[in-house]
Scaffold this motif. Sequence first.
Motif, mmCIF file in Angstrom:
data_model
loop_
_atom_site.group_PDB
_atom_site.id
_atom_site.type_symbol
_atom_site.label_atom_id
_atom_site.label_comp_id
_atom_site.label_asym_id
_atom_site.label_seq_id
_atom_site.Cartn_x
_atom_site.Cartn_y
_atom_site.Cartn_z
ATOM 1 N N GLY B 131 -3.251 4.216 -8.400
ATOM 2 C CA GLY B 131 -2.483 4.534 -7.272
ATOM 3 C C GLY B 131 -3.268 2.130 -6.538
ATOM 4 N N ALA B 132 -3.268 2.093 -7.077
ATOM 5 C CA ALA B 132 -3.780 0.572 -6.772
ATOM 6 C C ALA B 132 -2.544 -0.086 -7.501
ATOM 7 N N ILE B 133 -1.779 0.028 -8.627
ATOM 8 C CA ILE B 133 -0.626 -0.654 -9.151
ATOM 9 C C ILE B 133 0.434 -0.274 -7.900
ATOM 10 N N ILE B 134 0.657 1.058 -7.308
ATOM 11 C CA ILE B 134 1.584 1.262 -6.854
ATOM 12 C C ILE B 134 0.875 0.490 -5.344
ATOM 13 N N ARG B 135 -0.136 0.163 -4.528
ATOM 14 C CA ARG B 135 -0.191 -0.287 -4.128
ATOM 15 C C ARG B 135 0.125 -1.557 -3.706
ATOM 16 N N ARG B 136 -0.524 -2.262 -4.765
ATOM 17 C CA ARG B 136 0.313 -3.441 -4.993
ATOM 18 C C ARG B 136 1.579 -4.213 -5.110
ATOM 19 N N GLU B 137 2.562 -2.781 -6.008
ATOM 20 C CA GLU B 137 3.908 -3.255 -5.506
ATOM 21 C C GLU B 137 4.020 -3.067 -3.348
ATOM 22 N N GLN B 138 3.656 -1.921 -3.262
ATOM 23 C CA GLN B 138 3.994 -2.001 -1.989
ATOM 24 C C GLN B 138 3.759 -3.328 -0.672
#
Lengths: 188, 188
Positions: B131-138
Amino acid sequence: MADSSTQVRPGGRSAKVRAAVHRAVAELLAEEEAETLTLPAVAARAGVHPTTLYRRWGSTAQLLNDVATSRFTGDLVVPDSGSLAGDLQRWLADVATDVADPDTLALMRAAIGSGPAGGCACTEDRHRQLGAIIRREQDRGGTALDVEAAADFLLGPLYYRAIFTPEPASADWARTLVSTYLTTLRTP
Amino acid sequence: MADSSTQVRPGGRSAKVRAAVHRAVAELLAEEEAETLTLPAVAARAGVHPTTLYRRWGSTAQLLNDVATSRFTGDLVVPDSGSLAGDLQRWLADVATDVADPDTLALMRAAIGSGPAGGCACTEDRHRQLGAIIRREQDRGGTALDVEAAADFLLGPLYYRAIFTPEPASADWARTLVSTYLTTLRTP
DNA sequence: CCACTAACGCAGCGATCAGTGCGATAATTT
DNA sequence: AAATTATCGCACTGATCGCTGCGTTAGTGG
């Protein structure tokens, strides 16, 4: 009698004992925690003497392997709906329904916890079934899918959700998974 | 002292005992079968009195939950390579390497076998990291991926191979899995 | 520095487990 | 039908597990 040394005897009594023991394992796993699954406890539930279990299986690990293998082998009929998508959807929906059952999950968990071979015993026949579906599509002249890749993308998420997630996947979700797989991953 | 009733004391001795017990569990699981993992055995290996284990943890299931949670939480640094693909590949390769270790696998198996919560303890933090990785991409302005779907297609096959297959997946395979996922399944 | 108490060690008690000869039963072969 | 022997039940033993008071040690707050 010149063969190795052992002579199996799958007669009526042995089969009855085996069935009773298997049922007892399933019942105990469904009721209480896996901690209390000892050979004497299984024997008491099955109405069999504990000595029999010590002699035939030796340990709860081997007993669980035996139970898991026979429970997850030959239990699903692989349908022939005429198309690959239909076959896969019907089959994976059945697998999802089976895996969503709490009692089935308890048996899988116990088998996994009993050793490296326990997990394989749960999915070996699933691989065979998936291979049969793919091979049938190939015989029909359709696309030749890789069994390993298909298992990764179909069985992977399904069993991952069942084991590592609070709630397992549903049959509908399994059908969606199949269509997503076939429309996007078909050898791009 | 007006709070509930208990007063935690994570001082030096308790922490030492806890660390010794955790190490003993890992060692015993790495050496022998999971059958022999009893509280007295763990206590003997850790150099701690069995009474302590019965009081603090109560059962092997809760002990395994505790060990698995602390073992699989905060152990992987989520890298920031600048791109979603790079982050995911680095991270999933690390997860694959970790899961490919036989000792780690033994702990996961035992945790799964201890009950429904055992499996979740192994992957809860992985979901957080993903989730952290995806949120960072967002935050970077990139595409917004669904965490659940990403977990199904990335963690699913990885853990499925580790638990249900004779040999687990490699780091290279994990990188290939990420690129396949990003090039074909990115919200078609 | 002192009082307080959470956490640990010690000794010991049923209860149960894992395992072993030995005789009985029943499946299989001749 | 009789012999053979795989399989099971019975009685029993040592070892270990799960658990409980009670005293001691050592973190924690005043």
